[in-house]
Write a protein that holds these residues in place. Structure first.
Motif, PDB file in Angstrom:
ATOM      1  N   UNK A 254       0.856  -1.120  -0.041  1.00 21.01           N
ATOM      2  CA  UNK A 254      -0.119   0.041  -0.191  1.00 21.01           C
ATOM      3  C   UNK A 254       0.912   1.223   0.165  1.00 21.01           C
ATOM      4  N   UNK A 255       0.705   2.125  -0.798  1.00 18.35           N
ATOM      5  CA  UNK A 255       1.594   3.312  -0.992  1.00 18.35           C
ATOM      6  C   UNK A 255       0.628   4.513  -1.023  1.00 18.35           C
ATOM      7  N   UNK A 256       1.004   5.476  -0.165  1.00 17.91           N
ATOM      8  CA  UNK A 256       0.771   7.015  -0.126  1.00 17.91           C
ATOM      9  C   UNK A 256       1.545   8.052  -0.450  1.00 17.91           C
ATOM     10  N   UNK A 257       1.858   8.180  -1.579  1.00 19.00           N
ATOM     11  CA  UNK A 257       2.369   9.341  -1.820  1.00 19.00           C
ATOM     12  C   UNK A 257       2.180  10.889  -1.282  1.00 19.00           C
ATOM     13  N   UNK A 258       0.929  11.262  -1.034  1.00 20.00           N
ATOM     14  CA  UNK A 258       0.447  12.464  -0.386  1.00 20.00           C
ATOM     15  C   UNK A 258      -0.925  12.405   0.174  1.00 20.00           C
ATOM     16  N   UNK A 259      -1.489  13.438   0.398  1.00 19.24           N
ATOM     17  CA  UNK A 259      -2.834  13.334   0.926  1.00 19.24           C
ATOM     18  C   UNK A 259      -3.792  13.513   0.190  1.00 19.24           C
ATOM     19  N   UNK A 260      -3.506  13.519  -1.361  1.00 18.16           N
ATOM     20  CA  UNK A 260      -4.513  13.368  -2.337  1.00 18.16           C
ATOM     21  C   UNK A 260      -4.689  11.846  -3.035  1.00 18.16           C
ATOM     22  N   UNK A 261      -3.781  11.172  -3.004  1.00 20.34           N
ATOM     23  CA  UNK A 261      -4.165   9.872  -3.397  1.00 20.34           C
ATOM     24  C   UNK A 261      -3.333   8.697  -2.944  1.00 20.34           C
ATOM     25  N   UNK A 262      -3.912   7.643  -3.235  1.00 20.86           N
ATOM     26  CA  UNK A 262      -3.218   6.245  -2.743  1.00 20.86           C
ATOM     27  C   UNK A 262      -3.226   5.436  -3.671  1.00 20.86           C
ATOM     28  N   UNK A 263      -2.398   4.101  -3.503  1.00 17.88           N
ATOM     29  CA  UNK A 263      -2.223   3.137  -4.420  1.00 17.88           C
ATOM     30  C   UNK A 263      -2.315   1.913  -3.936  1.00 17.88           C
ATOM     31  N   UNK A 264      -3.022   0.760  -4.261  1.00 18.48           N
ATOM     32  CA  UNK A 264      -2.888  -0.586  -3.748  1.00 18.48           C
ATOM     33  C   UNK A 264      -2.686  -1.664  -4.615  1.00 18.48           C
ATOM     34  N   UNK A 265      -1.567  -2.532  -4.196  1.00 20.27           N
ATOM     35  CA  UNK A 265      -1.478  -3.615  -5.033  1.00 20.27           C
ATOM     36  C   UNK A 265      -1.378  -4.793  -4.327  1.00 20.27           C
ATOM     37  N   UNK A 266      -2.090  -5.791  -4.711  1.00 26.63           N
ATOM     38  CA  UNK A 266      -2.136  -7.095  -4.088  1.00 26.63           C
ATOM     39  C   UNK A 266      -2.224  -8.432  -4.681  1.00 26.63           C
ATOM     40  N   UNK A 267      -2.202  -9.434  -4.318  1.00 29.93           N
ATOM     41  CA  UNK A 267      -2.697 -10.819  -5.138  1.00 29.93           C
ATOM     42  C   UNK A 267      -3.013 -11.966  -4.341  1.00 29.93           C
ATOM     43  N   UNK A 268      -3.735 -12.919  -4.818  1.00 25.99           N
ATOM     44  CA  UNK A 268      -4.025 -14.025  -4.108  1.00 25.99           C
ATOM     45  C   UNK A 268      -3.565 -15.236  -4.889  1.00 25.99           C
ATOM     46  N   UNK A 269      -3.086 -16.165  -4.167  1.00 29.88           N
ATOM     47  CA  UNK A 269      -2.792 -17.675  -4.870  1.00 29.88           C
ATOM     48  C   UNK A 269      -3.773 -18.561  -4.436  1.00 29.88           C
ATOM     49  N   UNK A 270      -4.252 -19.415  -5.362  1.00 31.18           N
ATOM     50  CA  UNK A 270      -5.160 -20.573  -4.971  1.00 31.18           C
ATOM     51  C   UNK A 270      -4.566 -21.786  -5.437  1.00 31.18           C
ATOM     52  N   UNK A 271      -3.878 -22.792  -4.590  1.00 34.18           N
ATOM     53  CA  UNK A 271      -3.545 -24.062  -4.789  1.00 34.18           C
ATOM     54  C   UNK A 271      -2.370 -23.758  -6.221  1.00 34.18           C
ATOM     55  N   UNK A 272      -1.724 -22.705  -6.443  1.00 36.59           N
ATOM     56  CA  UNK A 272      -0.769 -22.388  -7.479  1.00 36.59           C
ATOM     57  C   UNK A 272      -1.681 -22.692  -8.769  1.00 36.59           C
TER      58      UNK A 272
END
Length: 851
Positions: A254-272
């Protein structure tokens, strides 16, 4: 060495005498003291400048404020400048307060040493222990066998050290957010703990204890305690499903560069074999724009079923100009494959929504001429038929009606002439429509068109009570292609739909389709089919005609005149607080002339109107409307006049039309509508009647269609149950009357929203009626057994399919520092359960189970 001793029994002490007598200390001899009788005030050394020296610039670690002391006994060593406070000792400096049995203050070094249950309060943070050393210059301290409260957490340790940066180091200690700090429900033990206020807690190692039992351990862990948004690695979670296998999710950053915007990058793995990648962002700039975007990609590597699918959800709202006259707005959901939600989503709304919409619109209002322009892209994806319809783009311009000969500025509307009331209006629209239908014969078309319309009205008054409005309308539509009316042949296409349901449920959807096959989606614990997907087909007949790709215009006009009035009747009926009845009778008549059109072309249905082949028409329309309103008097204070409350009792209308140019059956069907309601209950009726029998002879009205609907809004009740804590009475622990009574009366609530509609229709005057019934029920209930335990129920029942469309039972328990939730869904769309227990102030620490 000289020592001054002050003993205070009643009024404690008076330091003023001490300060006046100790002339060896410049601070005490030159500082004016205004203090209460039992208070000692010491001014800092650098607050007084001597005549023979130039005052130096204060360093960041010098004392710049007054220090206050209180104690039963004060011993002062004037040679070494050491102050000893004995008995109920208190020291205050700025926002720091130190309480202890004994406090020794080294004035030269600004060092406090406290013993005997010392307690240090620094703003909202509290530290207690057996022995404490604290430097008020450096704000560095050390506590033996201490307990401290920082950032909504409690720390216990063999030794606690505080640095000038307010960082805290705990040796061989534990951490908990449970307010029962002496006997917490849970705690984390760490040999070395570092606390960075309003940021994070770092422990090496960390052991989670439930009660006094260790249940999990990690060599290194970081607890986020920052309440505001902050960049960082997400806390992964894992679980499993009897048929889907194990999974690990929330792997990302989770990345917050300033008070106006944020970014989220995540993943999920099921049994490969299945990978879900998700990216999201939220943004906001006050008075300018705000929105969000969420994108996910589902990669399946299962044998013989490899695929890559994606979904995109977004919302955007922006003012392009400071005046707010120009805006850019949009909201929508896009997916690459209609099966994506079925195969990878657990959200009930996504599983039930069969029409995904998306749009973006640019709008501008021309304030000076009171006109508006709208340019929009919009898209509809029908997941049942897998068809897509979108406008690329649609354009609308509207210039509302305005006088052709306006009055002079400042003239009253009462002095307007008849020609001042003649108005003209204009609107235009254009569209490019894209239609894509996936079938055996793929349909993928683009069609465009443009429409212009001008309307002219001249409203007049006759005898001040009759409104007469002549009007004329002219329209022109332009298309880029057309189709001949000559039939060349017939083609049959196959449409496929896919219905997902429980294997034990009855299939009542798409009854006009033929079942092709059934496939198993999931299996239960015994290996039997749990949910299935049914593939169905339907044959569509398409008439084949020759298409022409050329520009063509279609123009038409019509004219008419209308007359209407309102008649009022008052009936002074007085029954109890009913004060009167008002009847409004509104008759109207209109005449419309439409010339003959010889149309031998078909145009694509793209939202652009056009004239169809029709003979000349002269139609007279009659309408009678009735409105009954009541009035009741509400009593107030005796001296004041009762207030009047008006309400609608009944409204109804009757309408029919007569076509002078029709060869037979000049009268249209007779329409009758009525509605009534009392508070939340609403009853509506509509019907149509033939005015001709089966031999086309004029007759008394014959019922053709009828519909009746009843709606109530939300009906419910609420109240209070037992006074006290019910579980306290049933628990195995000893009954505590005080704790039981503190529970208070517990609330309960129940509500339901029924709906019912009945309609019947027939094709001819002699055929039987075909009835149609639709009725449903939405219901919810909640009950609090204790202030911490609650049960809620939400449901939607479909009587036509005779099953629960949505049904969920939720149990919530607030365990002080823990939060427990359980949801059971015995329903058709998304059956299963979800159980989670998490620490309230650290929700990332949780145990969950779902199916």
């Amino acid at each position: 060495m000289r020592k001054a001793v002050i003993h205070s029994s009643g009024a404690h002490y008076l330091l003023l005498i001490l300060i006046l007598s100790l002339s060896v200390c410049p601070v005490f001899s030159q500082t004016q003291v205004n203090a209460p009788k039992d208070t000692l005030i010491v001014k800092p050394v650098d607050s007084i400048s001597t005549p023979d020296t130039v005052q130096k610039k204060k360093s960041s670690q010098e004392i710049t404020d007054t220090v206050y002391y209180e104690a039963d006994q004060i011993d002062y060593d004037s040679d070494n400048k050491i102050l000893t406070l004995i008995g109920k000792s208190t020291m205050r400096y700025q926002k720091i307060t130190l309480n202890a049995d004994t406090i020794v203050y080294d004035i030269n070094n600004s060092l406090f040493t406290a013993g005997g249950n010392p307690m240090l309060i620094d703003n909202t943070d509290t530290t207690v222990g057996e022995q404490m050393v604290y430097n008020i210059k450096t704000r560095r301290g050390r506590v033996q066998y201490a307990t401290t409260h920082l950032s909504d957490g409690y720390f216990h340790g063999a030794r606690i050290v505080k640095t000038p940066k307010d960082e805290v180091y705990v040796e061989a200690g534990d951490y908990t957010t449970c307010e029962r700090a002496e006997n917490p429900h849970y705690f984390f033990y760490g040999k070395n703990i570092k606390i960075i206020p309003k940021d994070k807690i770092v422990s090496r190692p960390v052991v989670l204890n439930i009660g006094n039992t260790p249940v999990a351990a990690l060599p290194y862990f970081v607890f986020p305690i920052e309440k505001n948004r902050k960049s960082g690695i997400l806390t992964p979670s894992w679980g499993g499903h009897p048929t889907g296998g194990g999974y690990i999710e929330n792997i990302g950053y989770y990345y917050v560069p300033n008070d106006y915007v944020d970014f989220l990058a995540r993943g999920k793995v099921t049994e490969f074999r299945e990978f879900v990648l998700e990216g999201a962002s939220k943004y906001a700039w006050k008075y300018h724009l705000n929105g969000s975007i969420n994108a996910r990609s589902v990669v399946s590597t299962a044998f013989a079923n490899e695929s890559i699918q994606w979904a995109l959800d977004y919302a955007h709202n922006q003012q392009l100009t400071p005046s707010g006259l120009t805006t850019l707005t949009g909201r929508g959901n896009l997916i690459s494959n209609k099966k994506l939600y079925q195969e990878s989503s657990e959200d009930a709304d996504e599983l039930t929504n069969q029409n995904l919409t998306a749009n973006f619109a640019f709008a501008h209002r021309f304030e000076k001429i009171n006109a508006s322009l709208n340019v929009a892209w919009d898209r509809t994806h029908n997941l049942t038929t897998d068809s897509i319809s979108e406008n690329l783009p649609s354009i609308k311009f509207n210039l509302p009606s305005r006088p052709i000969f306006p009055q002079k500025e400042g003239e009253s509307s009462d002095s307007a002439k008849w020609y001042n009331k003649i108005t003209i209006g204009y609107n235009a629209s254009g569209n490019v429509r894209h239609i894509k239908v996936k079938s055996d014969n793929l349909l993928d078309t683009f069609n465009s068109g443009l429409h212009n319309a001008i309307s002219l009205n001249a409203p007049l008054s006759l005898f001040k009570h009759i409104r007469i409005t002549p009007s004329i309308n002219a329209r022109l539509s332009t298309f880029d292609s057309y189709t001949d009316t000559t039939l060349l042949g017939i083609r049959y296409d196959t449409l496929l739909v896919y219905d997902t349901l429980k294997s034990t449920s009855r299939d009542n959807r798409h009854t006009d389709y033929t079942e092709v096959k059934r496939d198993t989606l999931t299996k239960d614990n015994r290996g039997d089919p749990d949910s299935i997907i049914i593939t169905k087909s339907k044959i569509i007949k398409n008439e084949l005609r020759r298409s022409n790709d050329s520009i063509i215009h279609n123009a038409w006009w019509d004219a008419g005149i209308s007359a209407s009035t309102n008649l009022y009747g008052l009936f002074p009926i007085r029954i109890f607080n009913f004060a009167g009845l008002r009847h409004t009778f509104s008759p109207s008549v209109s005449y419309t002339f439409t010339p003959e059109y010889n149309q031998d072309k078909y145009f694509a249905n793209i939202g652009i109107p056009y004239a169809t082949a029709t003979k000349q028409r002269q139609v007279m329309t009659f309408s009678l409307s009735n409105q009954f309103d009541g009035k009741i008097l509400k009593s107030v204070k005796e001296e004041e006049k009762p207030s009047e409350v008006k309400f609608s009792i009944l409204s109804g209308s009757v309408s029919a039309s007569y076509d002078f140019e029709a060869e037979k059956e000049k009268w249209s069907d007779l329409s009758v509508n009525a509605s009534t309601g009392i508070k939340m209950i609403r009853l509506s009726y509509s019907s149509s009647f033939w005015l001709y029998d089966q031999n086309s002879s004029l007759s008394a009205p014959i019922l053709k269609t009828m519909s009746l609907s009843l709606s109530t809004g939300s009906l419910g009740a609420r109240g209070k149950l037992w006074g006290g804590n019910l579980l306290e009475l049933d628990s195995l622990t000893k009954f505590d009357k005080n704790r039981h009574e503190k529970g208070g009366a517990q609330n309960w609530e129940f509500s339901f929203t029924p709906s019912y509609s009945y309609s019947m229709s027939r094709a001819t005057q002699t055929s039987i009626f075909i009835p149609t019934k639709n009725y449903g029920l939405n219901a919810s209930a909640s009950i609090n057994f204790t202030p911490n335990w609650s049960l809620t129920w939400n449901s939607e029942y479909n009587f036509k399919e005779n099953q629960w469309i949505r049904n969920s039972i939720n149990i919530h328990c607030d365990l002080e520092c823990w939060d427990m939730r359980f949801q059971w869904r015995p329903e058709r769309l998304n059956p299963g359960y979800y159980f989670v227990v998490n620490i309230k102030k650290i929700p990332e620490i949780k145990w969950e189970q779902r199916q």
